[in-house]
Design a protein around this motif. Structure first.
Motif, mmCIF file in Angstrom:
data_model
loop_
_atom_site.group_PDB
_atom_site.id
_atom_site.type_symbol
_atom_site.label_atom_id
_atom_site.label_comp_id
_atom_site.label_asym_id
_atom_site.label_seq_id
_atom_site.Cartn_x
_atom_site.Cartn_y
_atom_site.Cartn_z
ATOM 1 N N MET A 1 0.920 -1.105 0.010
ATOM 2 C CA MET A 1 -0.210 -0.093 0.058
ATOM 3 C C MET A 1 0.845 1.330 0.150
ATOM 4 S SD MET A 1 -3.159 -0.763 -0.278
ATOM 5 C CE MET A 1 -3.784 0.845 -0.128
ATOM 6 N N THR A 2 1.916 1.289 0.828
ATOM 7 C CA THR A 2 2.883 2.558 0.983
ATOM 8 C C THR A 2 3.290 2.711 -0.521
ATOM 9 O OG1 THR A 2 3.332 1.575 2.911
ATOM 10 C CG2 THR A 2 5.000 3.285 1.794
ATOM 11 N N LEU B 1 0.383 3.871 -2.776
ATOM 12 C CA LEU B 1 -0.106 5.327 -2.585
ATOM 13 C C LEU B 1 1.111 6.318 -2.938
ATOM 14 C CD1 LEU B 1 -1.759 4.842 0.858
ATOM 15 C CD2 LEU B 1 -3.048 5.227 -1.410
ATOM 16 N N PHE C 1 1.266 6.634 -6.693
ATOM 17 C CA PHE C 1 -0.030 7.157 -7.329
ATOM 18 C C PHE C 1 -0.206 8.700 -7.087
ATOM 19 C CE2 PHE C 1 -4.710 7.947 -7.464
ATOM 20 C CZ PHE C 1 -4.806 7.140 -8.648
ATOM 21 N N PHE C 2 0.217 9.141 -5.953
ATOM 22 C CA PHE C 2 -0.074 10.497 -5.608
ATOM 23 C C PHE C 2 1.375 11.557 -5.820
ATOM 24 C CE2 PHE C 2 -3.477 8.544 -3.207
ATOM 25 C CZ PHE C 2 -4.563 9.356 -3.677
#
Lengths: 102, 234
Positions: free
Chosen positions: A92-93, A96, A99-100
């Motif tokens: 997830m790290t 995210l 992605f951002f």
């Protein structure tokens, strides 16, 4: 000589199977020699550590995401989180961050 | 009892299976370039269960190398499994039957080995089979998918999934490091030397499989001489 893909697969299978199975089937007794015992006790930690770093940081598209994910993993394990939680949090790290920010 | 062990193994194997799927997907793309179809890829992965080993083998196929080269490449890329197999032999009860040894040996991979040694006491074969059930097929299917689908999966997903396996490794090496300072020290030394090996000229051109073997043998030997384990650590 004409090589078939079937033979390639067979040859590689026999090689990798023997490597893995021979020690496991031949060593049946607990090893008593102190050096061998210590050596085998330390092997897993060294191998896994060597495989984790720096490979973890290089596996991701952005190195920063990889480093962040390594840190998140270490912190979570330090606070006694289990294997699945840590693995998911690392993914997830990276997701995210890439992605951002990247 | 045995059923519980299998279920626990399966549960612990799921993150491995997910990670495997992602990694073997990438492997599939490489195999496609070497001319393997999805059935070849499926069996290649099912039979070998080794990322670096299969990748090396794929390169031999791509170059139409000899079978001898295939043996040599597979041997070098997978030699660390021999060390792991020796180590795992001490984790099996001496009474473990040969048939179990033949089945467990088949699936000695970095990740399943890590899972096996993280168990307390002797390894229950059923636990290991549970973990195999969750991870072997995703590995083989992932390869086929990689061959068929090629570059359809967005790279951001592949990138995120690629750290799953390393997160798992951390979950295995760090808890004992908290309790045993020798292990902590060994882990740090391993991190540093592994990093140095990727930048030092000469050594960095060795394959990652060879580097792992060299470092493992050297660091574990020094540690065993300097700090041999005491009975109560085992």
């Amino acid at each position: 000589m004409n090589h078939s893909i079937f033979m390639y697969i067979l040859v590689s299978f026999l090689t990798s199977y023997c490597i893995r199975v021979l020690p496991l089937t031949l060593i049946r007794k607990p090893i008593t020699n102190r050096f061998s015992k210590s050596f085998l006790y330390y092997v897993p930690y060294v191998t896994l550590a060597v495989m984790t770093f720096p490979a973890m940081v290089q596996a991701t598209d952005s190195q920063i995401a990889g480093i962040a994910s390594l840190c998140v993993g270490i912190v979570l394990v330090y606070f006694d989180q289990g294997l699945p939680v840590v693995a998911c949090a690392c993914c997830m790290t990276v997701f995210l961050l890439e992605f951002f920010f990247v | 009892m045995n059923k519980k062990e299998f279920t626990q193994g399966f549960k612990d194997g799921i993150p491995i299976g997910l990670g495997y799927f992602a990694v073997s997907f990438a492997l599939g793309i490489a195999m496609k370039n070497a001319g393997l179809n999805w059935i070849d890829g499926f069996f290649m992965s099912l039979c070998n269960l080794a990322s670096a080993g299969e990748y090396a083998g794929t390169q031999v196929i791509l170059a139409s190398g000899s079978y001898f080269e295939m043996i040599l490449m597979t041997l070098i890329a997978n030699a660390r499994y021999m060390l792991m197999s020796c180590s795992l032999s001490q984790k099996l009860s001496p009474e473990t039957k040969t048939v179990h040894r033949l089945c467990i040996g088949y699936a000695i991979t970095d990740e399943l080995f890590a899972l096996a040694i993280s168990r307390k006491d002797y390894l229950n074969p059923l636990y290991f089979y549970g973990a195999m059930a969750a991870s072997v097929l995703p590995w083989a299917i992932g390869t086929s998918c990689g061959i068929i689908l090629g570059n359809i999966l967005p790279s951001i997903i592949v990138s995120a999934l690629s750290v799953a396996l390393y997160g798992m490794f951390l979950a295995i090496i760090i808890p004992p490091s908290k309790k045993n300072h020798t292990i902590l020290f060994i882990v740090l030394i391993s991190f540093i030397s592994s990093y140095l090996c990727t930048i030092l000229p000469g050594i960095r051109s060795l394959s990652s499989g060879t580097r792992i073997i060299l470092l493992t043998v050297i660091i574990a030997s020094i540690a065993s001489i300097v700090k041999p384990v005491k009975e109560e650590d085992l």
